[in-house]
Design a protein around this motif. Structure first.
Motif, PDB file in Angstrom:
ATOM      1  N   ARG A 107      -2.649  -2.128  -1.178  1.00 35.49           N
ATOM      2  CA  ARG A 107      -1.288  -2.451  -0.754  1.00 35.49           C
ATOM      3  C   ARG A 107      -1.226  -2.730   0.749  1.00 35.49           C
ATOM      4  O   ARG A 107      -0.550  -3.672   1.183  1.00 35.49           O
ATOM      5  CB  ARG A 107      -0.350  -1.297  -1.109  1.00 35.49           C
ATOM      6  N   ARG A 108      -1.967  -1.923   1.541  1.00 35.26           N
ATOM      7  CA  ARG A 108      -1.987  -2.158   2.989  1.00 35.26           C
ATOM      8  C   ARG A 108      -2.615  -3.511   3.316  1.00 35.26           C
ATOM      9  O   ARG A 108      -2.166  -4.228   4.207  1.00 35.26           O
ATOM     10  CB  ARG A 108      -2.750  -1.027   3.681  1.00 35.26           C
ATOM     11  N   GLU A 109      -3.672  -3.856   2.580  1.00 40.05           N
ATOM     12  CA  GLU A 109      -4.310  -5.149   2.814  1.00 40.05           C
ATOM     13  C   GLU A 109      -3.362  -6.301   2.477  1.00 40.05           C
ATOM     14  O   GLU A 109      -3.289  -7.301   3.197  1.00 40.05           O
ATOM     15  CB  GLU A 109      -5.582  -5.253   1.978  1.00 40.05           C
ATOM     16  N   VAL A 110      -2.638  -6.147   1.359  1.00 35.83           N
ATOM     17  CA  VAL A 110      -1.681  -7.196   0.969  1.00 35.83           C
ATOM     18  C   VAL A 110      -0.587  -7.339   2.017  1.00 35.83           C
ATOM     19  O   VAL A 110      -0.188  -8.456   2.378  1.00 35.83           O
ATOM     20  CB  VAL A 110      -1.081  -6.879  -0.419  1.00 35.83           C
ATOM     21  N   GLU A 111      -0.091  -6.204   2.524  1.00 36.54           N
ATOM     22  CA  GLU A 111       0.945  -6.256   3.553  1.00 36.54           C
ATOM     23  C   GLU A 111       0.422  -6.924   4.821  1.00 36.54           C
ATOM     24  O   GLU A 111       1.139  -7.694   5.478  1.00 36.54           O
ATOM     25  CB  GLU A 111       1.432  -4.835   3.875  1.00 36.54           C
ATOM     26  N   GLY A 112      -0.845  -6.635   5.174  1.00 35.02           N
ATOM     27  CA  GLY A 112      -1.431  -7.284   6.349  1.00 35.02           C
ATOM     28  C   GLY A 112      -1.546  -8.782   6.168  1.00 35.02           C
ATOM     29  O   GLY A 112      -1.235  -9.557   7.079  1.00 35.02           O
ATOM     30  N   ARG A 114       0.248 -10.614   4.129  1.00 32.67           N
ATOM     31  CA  ARG A 114       1.596 -11.162   4.100  1.00 32.67           C
ATOM     32  C   ARG A 114       2.152 -11.320   5.512  1.00 32.67           C
ATOM     33  O   ARG A 114       2.797 -12.321   5.839  1.00 32.67           O
ATOM     34  CB  ARG A 114       2.508 -10.244   3.283  1.00 32.67           C
ATOM     35  N   LYS A 115       1.902 -10.334   6.374  1.00 29.97           N
ATOM     36  CA  LYS A 115       2.377 -10.406   7.751  1.00 29.97           C
ATOM     37  C   LYS A 115       1.748 -11.592   8.476  1.00 29.97           C
ATOM     38  O   LYS A 115       2.429 -12.321   9.214  1.00 29.97           O
ATOM     39  CB  LYS A 115       2.056  -9.096   8.470  1.00 29.97           C
ATOM     40  N   LYS A 116       0.439 -11.796   8.260  1.00 29.34           N
ATOM     41  CA  LYS A 116      -0.233 -12.922   8.903  1.00 29.34           C
ATOM     42  C   LYS A 116       0.312 -14.253   8.398  1.00 29.34           C
ATOM     43  O   LYS A 116       0.476 -15.206   9.166  1.00 29.34           O
ATOM     44  CB  LYS A 116      -1.740 -12.845   8.648  1.00 29.34           C
TER      45      LYS A 116
END
Length: 287
Positions: A107-112, A114-116
Protein backbone atom coordinates in the motif's frame (compact mmCIF):
# COMPACT_ATOMS: atom_id res chain seq x y z
CA UNK A 1 -54.12 -41.21 4.57
CA UNK A 2 -57.75 -40.11 4.83
CA UNK A 3 -60.20 -41.37 2.28
CA UNK A 4 -63.40 -39.95 0.75
CA UNK A 5 -66.48 -42.18 1.04
CA UNK A 6 -69.75 -41.82 -0.87
CA UNK A 7 -72.93 -43.59 0.30
CA UNK A 8 -73.10 -47.28 1.25
CA UNK A 9 -71.40 -48.91 -1.69
CA UNK A 10 -69.90 -52.33 -1.22
CA UNK A 11 -66.24 -52.85 -0.52
CA UNK A 12 -65.40 -54.19 -3.99
CA UNK A 13 -66.74 -51.13 -5.77
CA UNK A 14 -65.02 -48.86 -3.26
CA UNK A 15 -61.68 -50.56 -3.86
CA UNK A 16 -62.00 -50.12 -7.61
CA UNK A 17 -62.82 -46.42 -7.21
CA UNK A 18 -59.89 -45.83 -4.87
CA UNK A 19 -57.49 -47.15 -7.45
CA UNK A 20 -58.73 -44.54 -9.92
CA UNK A 21 -58.41 -41.52 -7.55
CA UNK A 22 -55.69 -38.95 -8.37
CA UNK A 23 -53.27 -39.36 -5.47
CA UNK A 24 -51.19 -36.24 -4.80
CA UNK A 25 -47.51 -36.37 -5.68
CA UNK A 26 -44.92 -35.63 -2.96
CA UNK A 27 -44.12 -31.98 -2.47
CA UNK A 28 -41.00 -31.13 -4.52
CA UNK A 29 -37.96 -30.01 -2.53
CA UNK A 30 -37.16 -27.30 -5.05
CA UNK A 31 -40.28 -25.39 -4.02
CA UNK A 32 -38.74 -24.67 -0.61
CA UNK A 33 -35.40 -23.45 -2.00
CA UNK A 34 -36.73 -20.17 -3.40
CA UNK A 35 -35.00 -17.22 -1.60
CA UNK A 36 -38.37 -15.40 -1.52
CA UNK A 37 -40.27 -18.41 -0.22
CA UNK A 38 -43.54 -17.48 1.50
CA UNK A 39 -45.62 -20.17 3.28
CA UNK A 40 -48.88 -18.35 2.62
CA UNK A 41 -48.17 -17.94 -1.07
CA UNK A 42 -47.00 -21.51 -1.38
CA UNK A 43 -50.12 -22.92 0.31
CA UNK A 44 -52.32 -20.83 -1.99
CA UNK A 45 -50.83 -22.69 -4.97
CA UNK A 46 -52.02 -26.04 -3.58
CA UNK A 47 -55.76 -25.38 -4.01
CA UNK A 48 -55.98 -27.97 -6.82
CA UNK A 49 -54.14 -30.60 -4.81
CA UNK A 50 -56.45 -33.58 -3.96
CA UNK A 51 -55.38 -33.83 -0.36
CA UNK A 52 -56.88 -32.99 3.00
CA UNK A 53 -55.34 -30.39 5.27
CA UNK A 54 -54.41 -33.05 7.79
CA UNK A 55 -52.64 -35.13 5.17
CA UNK A 56 -50.73 -31.99 4.06
CA UNK A 57 -49.63 -31.29 7.63
CA UNK A 58 -48.50 -34.85 8.03
CA UNK A 59 -46.46 -34.69 4.81
CA UNK A 60 -44.81 -31.43 5.88
CA UNK A 61 -43.91 -32.90 9.30
CA UNK A 62 -42.40 -35.91 7.57
CA UNK A 63 -40.43 -33.60 5.26
CA UNK A 64 -39.13 -31.65 8.29
CA UNK A 65 -38.04 -34.85 10.06
CA UNK A 66 -36.32 -36.04 6.90
CA UNK A 67 -34.35 -32.79 6.63
CA UNK A 68 -33.30 -33.03 10.29
CA UNK A 69 -32.12 -36.60 9.72
CA UNK A 70 -30.13 -35.57 6.62
CA UNK A 71 -28.50 -32.70 8.54
CA UNK A 72 -27.56 -34.99 11.40
CA UNK A 73 -26.06 -37.54 9.01
CA UNK A 74 -24.10 -34.74 7.29
CA UNK A 75 -22.62 -33.57 10.60
CA UNK A 76 -21.77 -37.12 11.67
CA UNK A 77 -20.12 -37.84 8.33
CA UNK A 78 -17.90 -34.72 8.48
CA UNK A 79 -17.43 -34.68 12.24
CA UNK A 80 -13.71 -35.40 12.06
CA UNK A 81 -13.27 -32.65 9.50
CA UNK A 82 -15.05 -30.20 11.81
CA UNK A 83 -12.79 -31.16 14.67
CA UNK A 84 -9.66 -30.85 12.52
CA UNK A 85 -10.73 -27.42 11.29
CA UNK A 86 -10.04 -25.78 14.66
CA UNK A 87 -6.63 -27.42 14.90
CA UNK A 88 -5.63 -26.35 11.41
CA UNK A 89 -6.29 -22.72 12.32
CA UNK A 90 -3.75 -22.79 15.16
CA UNK A 91 -0.57 -20.91 14.32
CA UNK A 92 -2.27 -19.01 11.48
CA UNK A 93 -1.88 -15.70 13.29
CA UNK A 94 1.74 -15.42 12.16
CA UNK A 95 0.80 -16.01 8.53
CA UNK A 96 -2.01 -13.47 8.76
CA UNK A 97 0.42 -10.95 10.26
CA UNK A 98 2.91 -11.60 7.48
CA UNK A 99 0.20 -11.02 4.89
CA UNK A 100 -0.93 -7.85 6.69
CA UNK A 101 2.61 -6.45 6.80
CA UNK A 102 3.09 -7.28 3.13
CA UNK A 103 -0.16 -5.55 2.24
CA UNK A 104 0.85 -2.45 4.23
CA UNK A 105 4.18 -2.31 2.40
CA UNK A 106 2.46 -2.73 -0.94
CA UNK A 107 0.00 0.00 0.00
CA UNK A 108 2.86 2.40 0.81
CA UNK A 109 4.48 1.63 -2.53
CA UNK A 110 1.21 2.26 -4.37
CA UNK A 111 0.75 5.56 -2.55
CA UNK A 112 4.31 6.57 -3.48
CA UNK A 113 3.73 5.73 -7.14
CA UNK A 114 0.41 7.57 -7.09
CA UNK A 115 2.06 10.66 -5.59
CA UNK A 116 4.74 10.62 -8.29
CA UNK A 117 2.10 10.24 -11.01
CA UNK A 118 0.15 13.21 -9.62
CA UNK A 119 3.31 15.32 -9.43
CA UNK A 120 4.33 14.37 -12.96
CA UNK A 121 0.82 15.09 -14.22
CA UNK A 122 0.92 18.54 -12.61
CA UNK A 123 4.34 19.14 -14.13
CA UNK A 124 3.10 18.14 -17.58
CA UNK A 125 0.05 20.38 -17.18
CA UNK A 126 2.27 23.32 -16.26
CA UNK A 127 4.53 22.66 -19.24
CA UNK A 128 1.55 22.47 -21.58
CA UNK A 129 0.26 25.77 -20.19
CA UNK A 130 3.68 27.37 -20.64
CA UNK A 131 3.87 26.02 -24.19
CA UNK A 132 0.47 27.52 -25.01
CA UNK A 133 1.54 30.86 -23.55
CA UNK A 134 4.78 30.81 -25.54
CA UNK A 135 2.89 30.01 -28.74
CA UNK A 136 0.53 32.90 -28.03
CA UNK A 137 3.44 35.25 -27.37
CA UNK A 138 5.18 34.12 -30.56
CA UNK A 139 1.99 34.77 -32.51
CA UNK A 140 1.66 38.21 -30.96
CA UNK A 141 5.32 38.92 -31.72
CA UNK A 142 4.84 37.98 -35.38
CA UNK A 143 1.78 40.22 -35.59
CA UNK A 144 3.70 43.11 -34.03
CA UNK A 145 6.56 42.68 -36.50
CA UNK A 146 4.08 42.57 -39.37
CA UNK A 147 2.35 45.72 -38.10
CA UNK A 148 5.67 47.54 -37.72
CA UNK A 149 6.83 46.55 -41.19
CA UNK A 150 3.57 47.44 -42.94
CA UNK A 151 3.16 50.67 -41.00
CA UNK A 152 6.70 51.71 -41.94
CA UNK A 153 6.02 50.99 -45.61
CA UNK A 154 2.77 52.95 -45.49
CA UNK A 155 4.47 55.91 -43.79
CA UNK A 156 7.21 55.87 -46.43
CA UNK A 157 4.70 55.83 -49.28
CA UNK A 158 2.81 58.69 -47.66
CA UNK A 159 6.16 60.42 -46.94
CA UNK A 160 5.29 61.05 -43.30
CA UNK A 161 8.14 59.14 -41.61
CA UNK A 162 11.81 60.07 -41.16
CA UNK A 163 13.76 58.52 -44.02
CA UNK A 164 17.33 58.84 -45.36
CA UNK A 165 15.81 59.68 -48.70
CA UNK A 166 14.51 63.11 -49.43
CA UNK A 167 10.98 63.74 -50.61
CA UNK A 168 12.27 64.03 -54.18
CA UNK A 169 14.11 60.70 -53.95
CA UNK A 170 11.01 58.94 -52.63
CA UNK A 171 8.95 60.39 -55.45
CA UNK A 172 11.49 59.03 -57.93
CA UNK A 173 11.63 55.49 -56.44
CA UNK A 174 7.99 55.10 -55.42
CA UNK A 175 4.91 55.36 -57.58
CA UNK A 176 3.87 58.98 -56.90
CA UNK A 177 0.62 59.95 -55.22
CA UNK A 178 0.04 62.69 -57.74
CA UNK A 179 0.27 60.68 -60.95
CA UNK A 180 -1.84 59.46 -63.82
CA UNK A 181 0.75 57.09 -65.30
CA UNK A 182 -0.31 53.99 -63.25
CA UNK A 183 -3.09 53.18 -65.68
CA UNK A 184 -3.12 55.23 -68.85
CA UNK A 185 -6.11 53.29 -70.17
CA UNK A 186 -8.24 54.14 -67.11
CA UNK A 187 -10.64 56.92 -68.00
CA UNK A 188 -10.73 58.20 -64.41
CA UNK A 189 -6.97 58.96 -64.44
CA UNK A 190 -6.70 61.95 -66.79
CA UNK A 191 -3.31 63.10 -67.91
CA UNK A 192 -3.76 66.51 -66.24
CA UNK A 193 -6.32 69.14 -65.34
CA UNK A 194 -7.03 72.15 -67.51
CA UNK A 195 -5.14 74.46 -65.18
CA UNK A 196 -1.95 72.38 -65.43
CA UNK A 197 -2.18 70.73 -61.99
CA UNK A 198 -1.70 66.96 -61.75
CA UNK A 199 -4.67 64.82 -60.68
CA UNK A 200 -4.53 62.69 -57.49
CA UNK A 201 -4.57 58.97 -58.39
CA UNK A 202 -7.66 57.42 -56.83
CA UNK A 203 -6.35 53.93 -57.52
CA UNK A 204 -3.25 54.60 -55.47
CA UNK A 205 -5.34 56.12 -52.68
CA UNK A 206 -7.51 53.03 -52.64
CA UNK A 207 -4.49 50.73 -52.36
CA UNK A 208 -3.09 52.79 -49.51
CA UNK A 209 -6.45 52.77 -47.72
CA UNK A 210 -6.63 49.00 -48.06
CA UNK A 211 -3.18 48.70 -46.51
CA UNK A 212 -4.22 51.04 -43.69
CA UNK A 213 -7.36 48.98 -43.01
CA UNK A 214 -5.33 45.77 -43.03
CA UNK A 215 -2.98 47.24 -40.40
CA UNK A 216 -5.99 48.20 -38.26
CA UNK A 217 -7.27 44.64 -38.56
CA UNK A 218 -3.90 43.30 -37.32
CA UNK A 219 -4.08 45.75 -34.41
CA UNK A 220 -7.51 44.39 -33.45
CA UNK A 221 -6.23 40.79 -33.63
CA UNK A 222 -3.25 41.61 -31.41
CA UNK A 223 -5.18 43.77 -28.95
CA UNK A 224 -5.06 47.59 -29.06
CA UNK A 225 -4.11 47.65 -25.36
CA UNK A 226 -0.71 46.08 -26.06
CA UNK A 227 2.04 48.51 -24.88
CA UNK A 228 3.77 48.48 -28.25
CA UNK A 229 0.57 49.34 -30.10
CA UNK A 230 -0.27 52.04 -27.58
CA UNK A 231 3.14 53.57 -28.28
CA UNK A 232 2.49 53.42 -32.04
CA UNK A 233 -0.95 55.01 -31.84
CA UNK A 234 0.43 58.46 -32.78
CA UNK A 235 1.88 56.99 -35.98
CA UNK A 236 -1.48 55.45 -36.93
CA UNK A 237 -3.19 58.77 -36.25
CA UNK A 238 -0.64 60.61 -38.40
CA UNK A 239 -1.15 58.13 -41.25
CA UNK A 240 -4.92 58.53 -41.00
CA UNK A 241 -4.76 62.31 -41.04
CA UNK A 242 -2.38 62.29 -44.01
CA UNK A 243 -4.69 60.00 -45.99
CA UNK A 244 -7.68 62.20 -45.17
CA UNK A 245 -5.73 65.21 -46.47
CA UNK A 246 -4.96 63.36 -49.72
CA UNK A 247 -8.59 62.30 -50.07
CA UNK A 248 -9.72 65.85 -49.41
CA UNK A 249 -7.35 67.12 -52.10
CA UNK A 250 -8.65 64.55 -54.60
CA UNK A 251 -12.28 65.38 -53.77
CA UNK A 252 -11.70 69.12 -54.22
CA UNK A 253 -10.04 68.53 -57.60
CA UNK A 254 -13.00 66.40 -58.69
CA UNK A 255 -15.48 69.09 -57.58
CA UNK A 256 -13.58 71.57 -59.75
CA UNK A 257 -14.03 69.28 -62.78
CA UNK A 258 -17.81 69.48 -62.56
CA UNK A 259 -19.89 66.79 -64.26
CA UNK A 260 -16.85 65.26 -65.96
CA UNK A 261 -15.54 63.95 -62.63
CA UNK A 262 -18.72 62.11 -61.62
CA UNK A 263 -17.16 58.63 -61.86
CA UNK A 264 -14.05 59.67 -59.94
CA UNK A 265 -16.29 61.31 -57.34
CA UNK A 266 -18.03 57.98 -56.74
CA UNK A 267 -14.68 56.20 -56.38
CA UNK A 268 -13.36 58.71 -53.84
CA UNK A 269 -16.57 58.59 -51.82
CA UNK A 270 -16.35 54.78 -51.74
CA UNK A 271 -12.81 55.13 -50.33
CA UNK A 272 -14.16 57.41 -47.61
CA UNK A 273 -16.84 54.81 -46.84
CA UNK A 274 -14.27 52.00 -46.57
CA UNK A 275 -12.31 54.08 -44.07
CA UNK A 276 -15.49 54.84 -42.12
CA UNK A 277 -14.96 58.57 -42.67
CA UNK A 278 -18.16 59.52 -44.51
CA UNK A 279 -18.61 62.54 -42.24
CA UNK A 280 -15.23 63.89 -43.38
CA UNK A 281 -16.35 63.51 -47.00
CA UNK A 282 -19.52 65.49 -46.30
CA UNK A 283 -17.49 68.27 -44.69
CA UNK A 284 -15.27 68.55 -47.79
CA UNK A 285 -18.27 68.58 -50.14
CA UNK A 286 -20.01 71.30 -48.14
CA UNK A 287 -16.97 73.57 -48.19
Amino acid sequence: MSRFYFGSEDSSDLSDDEDNLPYPTPLPRSSFLDPDFSPTTYLSTLHNRHQTLEDLRSELRSRSQLLSTELLNLVNTNYQDFLGLGGSLKGGEEKVEEVRVGLLGFRREVEGVRKKVVERGQEVENLVTQKAMIRKQVKVGKLLLDIEERLGELEERLMVSPSPHSRAEVQETEAPLLSDSEDEDDSEEGASAGNGNSMVSTQRLQRLVHQYLYINNLVVQTGPEHPFLVAQQHRLTRVRNTMLIDLSTALKQIKAEGSEGKERMINVLSIYREMGETQEALKVIRE
